[in-house]
Design an enzyme around this catalytic site. Structure first.
Site, PDB file in Angstrom:
ATOM      1  N   ALA A  19       0.830  -1.212   0.000  1.00  0.00           N
ATOM      2  CA  ALA A  19       0.000   0.000   0.000  1.00  0.00           C
ATOM      3  C   ALA A  19       0.862   1.258   0.000  1.00  0.00           C
ATOM      4  CB  ALA A  19      -0.929  -0.012   1.210  1.00  0.00           C
ATOM      5  N   GLU A  28       9.998   3.307   6.598  1.00  0.00           N
ATOM      6  CA  GLU A  28       9.735   1.872   6.832  1.00  0.00           C
ATOM      7  C   GLU A  28      10.580   1.425   8.011  1.00  0.00           C
ATOM      8  OE1 GLU A  28       7.838  -0.887   5.851  1.00  0.00           O
ATOM      9  OE2 GLU A  28       9.101  -1.782   7.404  1.00  0.00           O
ATOM     10  N   CYS A  41       3.031 -12.636  -0.178  1.00  0.00           N
ATOM     11  CA  CYS A  41       2.236 -13.705  -0.784  1.00  0.00           C
ATOM     12  C   CYS A  41       3.125 -14.864  -1.241  1.00  0.00           C
ATOM     13  CB  CYS A  41       1.441 -13.166  -1.968  1.00  0.00           C
ATOM     14  SG  CYS A  41       0.642 -11.595  -1.595  1.00  0.00           S
ATOM     15  N   TYR A  44      11.324  -4.199  -5.470  1.00  0.00           N
ATOM     16  CA  TYR A  44      12.105  -2.961  -5.664  1.00  0.00           C
ATOM     17  C   TYR A  44      12.954  -2.688  -4.425  1.00  0.00           C
ATOM     18  CZ  TYR A  44       8.738  -1.981  -9.391  1.00  0.00           C
ATOM     19  OH  TYR A  44       7.958  -2.052 -10.513  1.00  0.00           O
TER      20      TYR A  44
END
Ligand code: FAD
Length: 426
Positions: free
Chosen positions: A11, A32, A42, A61
């Site tokens: 997100a 972060e 996932c 990335y």
């Protein structure tokens, strides 16, 4: 003007990237707390299973990519400990203050706390982050466990069971509710049970985890909860689901503060009520909308149908919208049709595929569906999800012009066969 984003995965990075496309001159920074950004959680079960060889393959990335290609500053190891909206600044662990004009909160979710006695076991693991998966991989190769208990039969629990079986372990799944995947759907649960039993995985439903200390490995997969403490501390309103309440522009109760992804609610397209269904697909879309609005464009997130797909030992299990039982609980008068057909021509390896459709008896509006099989599952569930997005009635679904050629499909698509069956019943 500075856009600050908290959280550097699906997100948060979607928001940052979209904002950059909308406004080339905006100053954009992403904070972060972890050491890695932009990885596909996932893929973690497939890494544990050995189907993805290296953890780095899951990283899409790097901060260097964002700096060079997008002019977005991404700082890792930067944990936000509080937000002061009146001052338009966030405070980092260590005391540094960072100013913002617009803020996107994309703090994600975390595993729901398990029974403390179980969580404290040295052989207990969660599977939520890259570090979790690395720890689990190390444990598997160093300790060579033989028997595993998986607590929770959600998609993470089922995928974990599959991954552990592929590592040669005997696996028991313990789930306190009477069904799997958090979906009140007896037929779907029965099919998943059969599949698990075929691969010698024991499924114990309606049981609380007890005596799991006897197992060599315990996977805690008893659900996740949104990371909302930071937002709530800043005065952002939470919804009834416990996740952050947002409007269709992904704006929170504080003007100029947006939320997206696993920490936020979304509108359910069938019930019209806010839900918390944390998925990667939704996180990316919500992030895009939050980023566009934060950068000055008007964008709207229309909501979710709860569309999901999971692989259970090679069988795709997919659903969208409401099951019959859920529809009844929501006050509809559901009618359901369930058919089994072939995914494509037999001479091209077609496999049985089961489609269930649920419609409201009063209005004939489609309410949901599920698809199970080894072939063609994603395509079929996506047709049903599209129909839900457009509030189609059964006969409109039945009218769809879908593709056919023997290597890919049948002349009567299984979704259309189910729609025909259902239209005779509503
Ligand atoms: P997250 O990915 O949780 O990222 C949030 C980030 O915010 C984290 O990196 C966190 O460190 C950071 N953060 C939190 N608080 C702070 C703070 N105070 N300061 C700074 N940074 C902070 N979805 C699907 O659609 N399909 C699947 O097949 C699928 N499989 C999955 C399998 C597993 C094992 C797991 C765990 C999830 C899976 N998902 C799947 C769900 C999907 O991964 C999530 O929905 C998605 O990652 C959510 O993205 P997000 O950006 O909202 O949150």
């Amino acid at each position: 003007m500075r856009l600050l984003v908290i959280g550097g995965v699906a997100a948060g990075l979607s928001a940052a990237a979209r904002a950059r496309r909308v406004d080339a001159g905006l100053e954009i920074a992403v904070l972060e707390k972890g050491s890695t950004i932009s990885y596909g959680a996932c893929g973690l079960p497939f890494y544990v299973a050995g189907r993805v060889r290296r953890a780095e393959q899951l990283i899409v990335y790097t901060p260097a990519y964002f700096a060079k290609e997008r002019n977005i500053a991404v700082r890792t190891g930067a944990r936000v400990v509080s937000i002061s909206h009146p001052r338009r600044e966030v405070v980092l662990d260590g005391g540094e203050r960072v100013h913002y004009d617009r803020l996107v909160i994309a703090t994600g979710a975390r595993p729901r706390p398990a029974d403390p006695a179980i969580a404290a076991l040295p052989q207990a693991f969660t599977m939520h982050t890259l570090e979790d998966a690395e720890r689990l991989k190390r444990f598997l190769s160093e300790k060579r466990p033989a028997r595993a208990a998986v607590i929770g039969a959600g998609y993470i629990g089922l995928e974990a069971a599959d991954a552990l079986r592929r590592n040669g372990l005997a696996v028991t799944i313990v789930e306190q509710s009477p069904h799997v995947l958090g979906r009140d759907d007896a037929a779907l649960t029965a099919t998943v049970r059969q599949r698990l039993e075929r691969f010698r995985v024991e499924l114990r439903l309606g049981e609380r985890a007890q005596g799991v200390e006897r197992y060599d490995l315990v996977i805690l997969a008893n659900g996740i909860q949104p990371n909302v403490e930071l937002a709530a501390g800043a005065g952002v309103e939470l919804g009834r689901t416990g996740a952050i309440r947002v409007d269709e522009r992904m704006e929170t109760s504080l003007a100029g503060v947006y939320a997206a992804g696993d920490c936020a609610e979304a509108m359910h397209l069938v019930t019209g009520r806010p839900v918390h269904i944390p998925l990667g697909t939704t996180a990316n879309k919500m992030g895009r909308v939050a980023g566009a609005n934060a950068a000055g464009r008007r964008a709207r997130f229309s909501g979710v149908a709860g569309t999901a797909i999971v692989s259970v030992f090679g069988m795709g299990v997919a659903f969208t919208g409401l099951s019959g039982a859920q529809a009844r609980q929501e006050g509809f008068s559901p009618v359901a049709a369930r058919i089994t057909a072939r995914s494509r021509a037999r001479y091209f390896g077609g496999k049985p595929i089961t489609v269930e459709l649920v419609a409201d008896g009063g209005t004939r509006r489609l309410l949901g569906g599920s698809v199970l099989g080894e072939d063609g599952v994603a395509g079929a569930i996506n047709v049903i999800a599209t129909a839900l997005h457009h509030r189609m009635r059964v006969e409109e679904l039945d009218d769809l012009d879908l593709a056919y050629a023997p290597p890919f499909a049948m002349v009567w698509d299984p979704v259309l066969i189910a729609a025909q069956q259902l239209s005779k019943m509503v």
